[in-house]
Structure formats: C-alpha cells, structure tokens
Design a protein around this motif. Sequence first.
Motif, PDB file in Angstrom:
ATOM      1  N   THR A  79       0.836  -1.197   0.000  1.00 34.34           N
ATOM      2  CA  THR A  79       0.000   0.000   0.000  1.00 34.34           C
ATOM      3  C   THR A  79       0.869   1.243   0.000  1.00 34.34           C
ATOM      4  OG1 THR A  79      -1.877   1.124   1.048  1.00 34.34           O
ATOM      5  CG2 THR A  79      -0.252   0.163   2.526  1.00 34.34           C
ATOM      6  N   TRP A  80       0.185   2.387   0.008  1.00 33.69           N
ATOM      7  CA  TRP A  80       0.883   3.659  -0.064  1.00 33.69           C
ATOM      8  C   TRP A  80       1.466   4.037   1.303  1.00 33.69           C
ATOM      9  CZ3 TRP A  80       3.577   6.651  -2.790  1.00 33.69           C
ATOM     10  CH2 TRP A  80       3.694   8.018  -2.551  1.00 33.69           C
ATOM     11  N   TYR A 127      -7.552  -2.431  -2.569  1.00 36.51           N
ATOM     12  CA  TYR A 127      -6.494  -2.232  -3.563  1.00 36.51           C
ATOM     13  C   TYR A 127      -7.061  -2.189  -4.986  1.00 36.51           C
ATOM     14  CZ  TYR A 127      -2.313  -2.914  -6.325  1.00 36.51           C
ATOM     15  OH  TYR A 127      -1.320  -2.758  -7.250  1.00 36.51           O
ATOM     16  N   HIS A 150      -8.775   4.214  -3.331  1.00 37.81           N
ATOM     17  CA  HIS A 150      -8.954   3.770  -4.720  1.00 37.81           C
ATOM     18  C   HIS A 150     -10.412   3.439  -5.014  1.00 37.81           C
ATOM     19  CE1 HIS A 150      -4.614   1.878  -4.634  1.00 37.81           C
ATOM     20  NE2 HIS A 150      -4.622   3.155  -4.351  1.00 37.81           N
ATOM     21  N   LYS A 176      -7.106  10.481  -9.017  1.00 38.10           N
ATOM     22  CA  LYS A 176      -8.087   9.523  -8.509  1.00 38.10           C
ATOM     23  C   LYS A 176      -9.372   9.555  -9.352  1.00 38.10           C
ATOM     24  CE  LYS A 176      -5.666   7.631  -5.334  1.00 38.10           C
ATOM     25  NZ  LYS A 176      -4.817   8.527  -4.644  1.00 38.10           N
ATOM     26  N   THR A 289      -7.052   1.163 -10.970  1.00 41.85           N
ATOM     27  CA  THR A 289      -5.837   0.806 -11.716  1.00 41.85           C
ATOM     28  C   THR A 289      -5.943  -0.640 -12.207  1.00 41.85           C
ATOM     29  OG1 THR A 289      -3.420   0.587 -11.607  1.00 41.85           O
ATOM     30  CG2 THR A 289      -4.568   0.457  -9.526  1.00 41.85           C
ATOM     31  N   THR A 314       3.626   1.658 -14.157  1.00 45.34           N
ATOM     32  CA  THR A 314       4.266   1.794 -12.852  1.00 45.34           C
ATOM     33  C   THR A 314       3.887   0.615 -11.968  1.00 45.34           C
ATOM     34  OG1 THR A 314       4.678   3.342 -11.030  1.00 45.34           O
ATOM     35  CG2 THR A 314       2.413   3.153 -11.766  1.00 45.34           C
ATOM     36  N   ARG A 316       2.306   0.003  -8.363  1.00 45.73           N
ATOM     37  CA  ARG A 316       1.693   0.422  -7.104  1.00 45.73           C
ATOM     38  C   ARG A 316       1.505  -0.839  -6.278  1.00 45.73           C
ATOM     39  NH1 ARG A 316       2.981   4.714  -8.340  1.00 45.73           N
ATOM     40  NH2 ARG A 316       1.848   6.669  -8.400  1.00 45.73           N
ATOM     41  N   TYR A 317       2.286  -1.150  -5.233  1.00 50.65           N
ATOM     42  CA  TYR A 317       3.238  -0.268  -4.577  1.00 50.65           C
ATOM     43  C   TYR A 317       4.521  -1.021  -4.284  1.00 50.65           C
ATOM     44  CZ  TYR A 317      -0.857   2.567  -3.744  1.00 50.65           C
ATOM     45  OH  TYR A 317      -1.980   3.309  -3.934  1.00 50.65           O
ATOM     46  N   HIS A 318       5.609  -0.274  -4.154  1.00 47.47           N
ATOM     47  CA  HIS A 318       6.808  -0.903  -3.631  1.00 47.47           C
ATOM     48  C   HIS A 318       6.518  -1.269  -2.181  1.00 47.47           C
ATOM     49  CE1 HIS A 318      11.065  -0.648  -1.945  1.00 47.47           C
ATOM     50  NE2 HIS A 318      10.946  -1.751  -2.633  1.00 47.47           N
ATOM     51  N   SER A 344       1.093  -1.773 -13.200  1.00 43.22           N
ATOM     52  CA  SER A 344      -0.142  -1.037 -13.508  1.00 43.22           C
ATOM     53  C   SER A 344      -0.082  -0.524 -14.936  1.00 43.22           C
ATOM     54  CB  SER A 344      -0.278   0.188 -12.595  1.00 43.22           C
ATOM     55  OG  SER A 344      -0.542  -0.201 -11.290  1.00 43.22           O
TER      56      SER A 344
END
Length: 368
Positions: A79-80, A127, A150, A176, A289, A314, A316-318, A344
């Motif tokens: 997650t972020w 997610y 999200h 968003k 996403t 990209t 989402r997420y590291h 994504s």
Amino acid sequence: MISVFGSLIGEDELNEIKTSIENQWMGIGPKVRLFEEEFAKRLSLPGFTLLDSGSNALLLAVKMLNMPSGSEVIIPSFTWISCAHAIVLNGCKPIFCDVDIDTMNVTRKTIESRINKNTRAIMVVHYAGKPVRVDEIKELGLPIIEDAAHAVNSKLKGRSCGSMGDIGMFSFDAIKNLAMPEGGGITAQNPEIMEKTKVVRYCGIGKSGFEASRQKQNRWWEYNIIDFFPKLLPNDICASVGLAQLRKLDALQARRKEIWEIYQRELEGISWLIKPQNAATDEQHSYFTYVIRAVGACRDRLAQYLYDKGVYTTLRYHPLHMNPIYKSDARLPVTEQLNEEALSLPIHPRLSDDELAYIIDLLKKFGA
Ligand SMILES: Cc1ncc(COP(=O)(O)O)c(C=O)c1O
C-alpha cells in the motif's frame, strides 16, 4: 508519452470554480459543505468531512481511534506510504501483513496470523478498487479503518467501501477516480467521532472551520482548543472541482469499466500475462488501476519495452516492509512476489481508443 493515470477535467470544473471566484470565496465555505453533503448522500455514508488530502484523512482516522502509544495496527505492506506514516505519527506501530495473490487484497487469513496482545486495530486497503471482504475481517473483533482511496465507486454487498468499518477514508488527489487538485476525507460510524472530525480539522479548535470565528458572542476572536492537531482544511476551489467530478462520476466510471473490459478480453491467452481478477457477483469495482502480473521474470523488461514505445506504466506499490525506515522483519511471500511481477497499465477516462489499441498491440507483440 501515454500516462498511466489521469483525470478528465474541463468546462464543468471551470464553471464551478468560476462561481467561487465571482463570490470572492476560495477558502472553506459553501462548496465544501455542499460537496460533503452530496458525497455522503451518493455513498450512503453516515457523514463526511472533507480534508486537504487522503494522507491527512488517514492521520485523522488513526488519531480518532485514540490508541495508547505503542499500539500495533495491522496493515498491508502492499500500500501507499501514508497508511504506515499515519500510524507512526500517532505513536503506534504498523505491523505489515500479506495479501491474497489473486485479489491483491488483505484477507481474514493474512491478517489473523499477525494479531497478538498488542494489536489494537486493522487498516484495510481496497487495492485498485477491488473490495476487501470487510465482513469477514470484522469477525476478528478489532476496530477497522478502511482505506478507500482507490474505491470511491466500489461496493461490497451493496455497501460502499469506506462505510463498512469503523472509520473510512477517501482520496481525491488529481489522479483519482474523483479528482481534485488535492483532497481527501473521512467518514465514521460513531456520531461523536464523525462530529469530532469536523471540529478538529482546524488546528484542533473546538468548533468547525465554518463556526470557529463565531463561537463567542461578545469576544468572537477567542477560541477553545480541544486537541493538538495540524490544519487540515479543505477549500472551495478544490471542492468546486470535486462537485463537478461527482456529478459526472457515472460517466467517468463507465469509461474506466469499458477500458477494463477491453483489456480483459484482448489480453486473454497471453502466456506470460496474468490478468487482474474481476469484481465478484456481490462486488462493484472502481477500476482505479489495471494491474497485471508478468510472470517468468519479465516484468522489468516489459516496463522498459513499453516505456521505450511511449507507454508509461508503474508499480503500485513498492512494499512498505522492504523499506528500512519501518524496521520490519516481516517476510511476506505474496507481497514480495507481486513486487517482482505486478505492473499497472494505463486506465483513466482520458485514455483514447487508439491509445488503448496501441498498448494492447504492444503487449501482444512483447516476447513474441
Ligand atoms: C492507498 C492509498 N491510501 C492513501 C493515499 C493518500 O491519499 P492522498 O494522495 O490524497 O494524500 C493514497 C494516494 O495515492 C493511496 O493510494
């Protein structure tokens, strides 16, 4: 470069902003109040407090649970950053848990193994807009914060994501599904907490942002500070954009759904590609996403190939537990696998049919 995220803004947003400018009112005011009412109504929320960001909504959400310092809060690692920061900044400890490989969401099972005597709450993240099975997680008997950043248009069994746990939060940042320049907000089932979120967002002053300056009849400049809190105020310019976006949310969602379904159909049968799971029959997805899995150690190569052809993707997420700042010793095999495989792809209402066809064509040719 084709962007991976994006919003669609134009005349409707300009017209809403224009009335605020004409009325010489940019700060917190009537547009914020109207957005709060309309958003709560659309999602059937018990109430809604608009804030300046989703990150600050998380900060406030954790604060509202009033947990003793050192309390543990279980969150997905996938997650972020703001989810974990909100916990740390409230003097608590994030305990990272794994997710399910197919839904990329936490489950009762992935959370349960992380519970101990210090656990005081669970933060779930819907997610990509796929609803977490919050009803199953509720059976664990701990307070639940729902991160619905999200999931503005997601539902489980007819209930909006964000409205099933104790506290729910949303993000309205510029990429968003419902976009503002910056924005976020919070809802709570407990009416006292709901009321408090409106009050403390203005530096912890014991009146709402609208009323704070009028709380004393003959000494209106004095205030009653009830909590230590930063300023998290939204403003009428952001709320204007949000109002315009809210009124066309169904159309924005319809385009996201269309793109999602084209990807699902066209990417069938590619040997190295695993498509994301659709919403189950009792779920509604927000299609924030579109996350594929590229198996066989080809994800990085794929991202570079698409980038070289003008398509930005990209991850989402590291995973947070892999970031040394949190000093976590968790081993989360599914999250670590997603860190190697997930990507994504572009999905947003500004993506054109030609761009979509181009991306799909590139994917079909990759590795062929
Ligand atoms: C899952 C999740 N939670 C929280 C946030 C924070 O929201 P904001 O960017 O509005 O601060 C984000 C932002 O992308 C997010 O993806």
